[in-house]
Design an enzyme around this catalytic site. Sequence first.
Site, PDB file in Angstrom:
ATOM      1  N   ASP A  48      -4.413  -6.447  -6.087  1.00  0.00           N
ATOM      2  CA  ASP A  48      -3.314  -7.277  -5.590  1.00  0.00           C
ATOM      3  C   ASP A  48      -3.900  -8.510  -4.922  1.00  0.00           C
ATOM      4  O   ASP A  48      -4.984  -8.419  -4.317  1.00  0.00           O
ATOM      5  CB  ASP A  48      -2.441  -6.524  -4.583  1.00  0.00           C
ATOM      6  CG  ASP A  48      -1.035  -7.101  -4.497  1.00  0.00           C
ATOM      7  OD1 ASP A  48      -0.104  -6.475  -5.046  1.00  0.00           O
ATOM      8  OD2 ASP A  48      -0.867  -8.196  -3.928  1.00  0.00           O
ATOM      9  N   LYS A  78       6.638  -0.389 -13.407  1.00  0.00           N
ATOM     10  CA  LYS A  78       7.934  -0.869 -12.926  1.00  0.00           C
ATOM     11  C   LYS A  78       8.433  -1.955 -13.870  1.00  0.00           C
ATOM     12  O   LYS A  78       7.690  -2.861 -14.238  1.00  0.00           O
ATOM     13  CB  LYS A  78       7.829  -1.433 -11.507  1.00  0.00           C
ATOM     14  CG  LYS A  78       9.157  -2.027 -11.017  1.00  0.00           C
ATOM     15  CD  LYS A  78       9.263  -2.076  -9.518  1.00  0.00           C
ATOM     16  CE  LYS A  78       8.388  -3.133  -8.915  1.00  0.00           C
ATOM     17  NZ  LYS A  78       8.566  -3.177  -7.438  1.00  0.00           N
ATOM     18  N   TRP A  88       2.198   2.903  -2.577  1.00  0.00           N
ATOM     19  CA  TRP A  88       1.681   3.794  -3.620  1.00  0.00           C
ATOM     20  C   TRP A  88       0.242   4.200  -3.314  1.00  0.00           C
ATOM     21  O   TRP A  88      -0.152   5.336  -3.549  1.00  0.00           O
ATOM     22  CB  TRP A  88       1.737   3.098  -4.979  1.00  0.00           C
ATOM     23  CG  TRP A  88       3.100   3.089  -5.602  1.00  0.00           C
ATOM     24  CD1 TRP A  88       4.298   3.266  -4.973  1.00  0.00           C
ATOM     25  CD2 TRP A  88       3.392   2.887  -6.984  1.00  0.00           C
ATOM     26  NE1 TRP A  88       5.327   3.189  -5.882  1.00  0.00           N
ATOM     27  CE2 TRP A  88       4.798   2.954  -7.117  1.00  0.00           C
ATOM     28  CE3 TRP A  88       2.616   2.652  -8.105  1.00  0.00           C
ATOM     29  CZ2 TRP A  88       5.440   2.791  -8.353  1.00  0.00           C
ATOM     30  CZ3 TRP A  88       3.248   2.484  -9.340  1.00  0.00           C
ATOM     31  CH2 TRP A  88       4.644   2.563  -9.453  1.00  0.00           C
ATOM     32  N   ASP A 104       3.134  -1.487 -10.163  1.00  0.00           N
ATOM     33  CA  ASP A 104       4.315  -1.741  -9.336  1.00  0.00           C
ATOM     34  C   ASP A 104       4.506  -3.250  -9.193  1.00  0.00           C
ATOM     35  O   ASP A 104       5.122  -3.719  -8.238  1.00  0.00           O
ATOM     36  CB  ASP A 104       4.160  -1.073  -7.966  1.00  0.00           C
ATOM     37  CG  ASP A 104       5.479  -0.930  -7.233  1.00  0.00           C
ATOM     38  OD1 ASP A 104       6.525  -0.796  -7.895  1.00  0.00           O
ATOM     39  OD2 ASP A 104       5.472  -0.944  -5.981  1.00  0.00           O
ATOM     40  N   GLY A 149       0.778  -1.235   0.000  1.00  0.00           N
ATOM     41  CA  GLY A 149       0.000   0.000   0.000  1.00  0.00           C
ATOM     42  C   GLY A 149       0.803   1.275   0.000  1.00  0.00           C
ATOM     43  O   GLY A 149       0.262   2.347   0.250  1.00  0.00           O
TER      44      GLY A 149
END
Length: 211
Positions: A80, A161, A63, A121, A61
Amino acid sequence: MPKRSKSSERWLQRQRKDYFVRKAQDGGQVSRAHYKLEQIDQRFQLLSARKRVLELGAAPGGWTQYLESKLTRGFLIAVDPLPISRGGRCRAIEGYAGEEDVHAQIEELLADQQLDLVLSDMAPNISGVRAVDQARAMDLADIALQACEDWLRSGGDLAVKAFQGEGLDAWVVALRQRFEQVNMMKPKASRPESREVFVVAKWFKERSSSA
């Protein structure tokens, strides 16, 4: 209590010395990742109050916390399989990005709206075999790009990413076919020894009528 391995002890020592780890702990942030996104946003101006954002690979968490502080009049969907530390502005989906069920849940939450920004990410579970790990990382980058094809508005942005290695340069070249501007950066909050970089693509091109 079992004795820590040498590798575990080295990791703990690195964490204690790491400036951004200490800064996150002192500032009440979930993780150092908060500062990675902050630095990306400061350079590329990705976020504003009304943006509609999809965040892939959101746990734990870091971001998400930053995004919620910025998106005061927009909305955030975070994906996620692991628990995400979040507040009331985030709609969380438990599962893996790219799976059919997760796709359906995103569609339902969007309710025919389009996104302004896709963030990823995501990172592969490390096997230790560099070629395998790099291939998995590129697969995750493709999932983020597919999310753009599915839901990103024309003129929208993407930040992903990625990891330096085979396939990345070709992927960036292909990305330039879909976005007007593509850049790569390594935030100061990334560990210097890490291969991670962030690919930031701006101004998603309008889909052709045959798409």
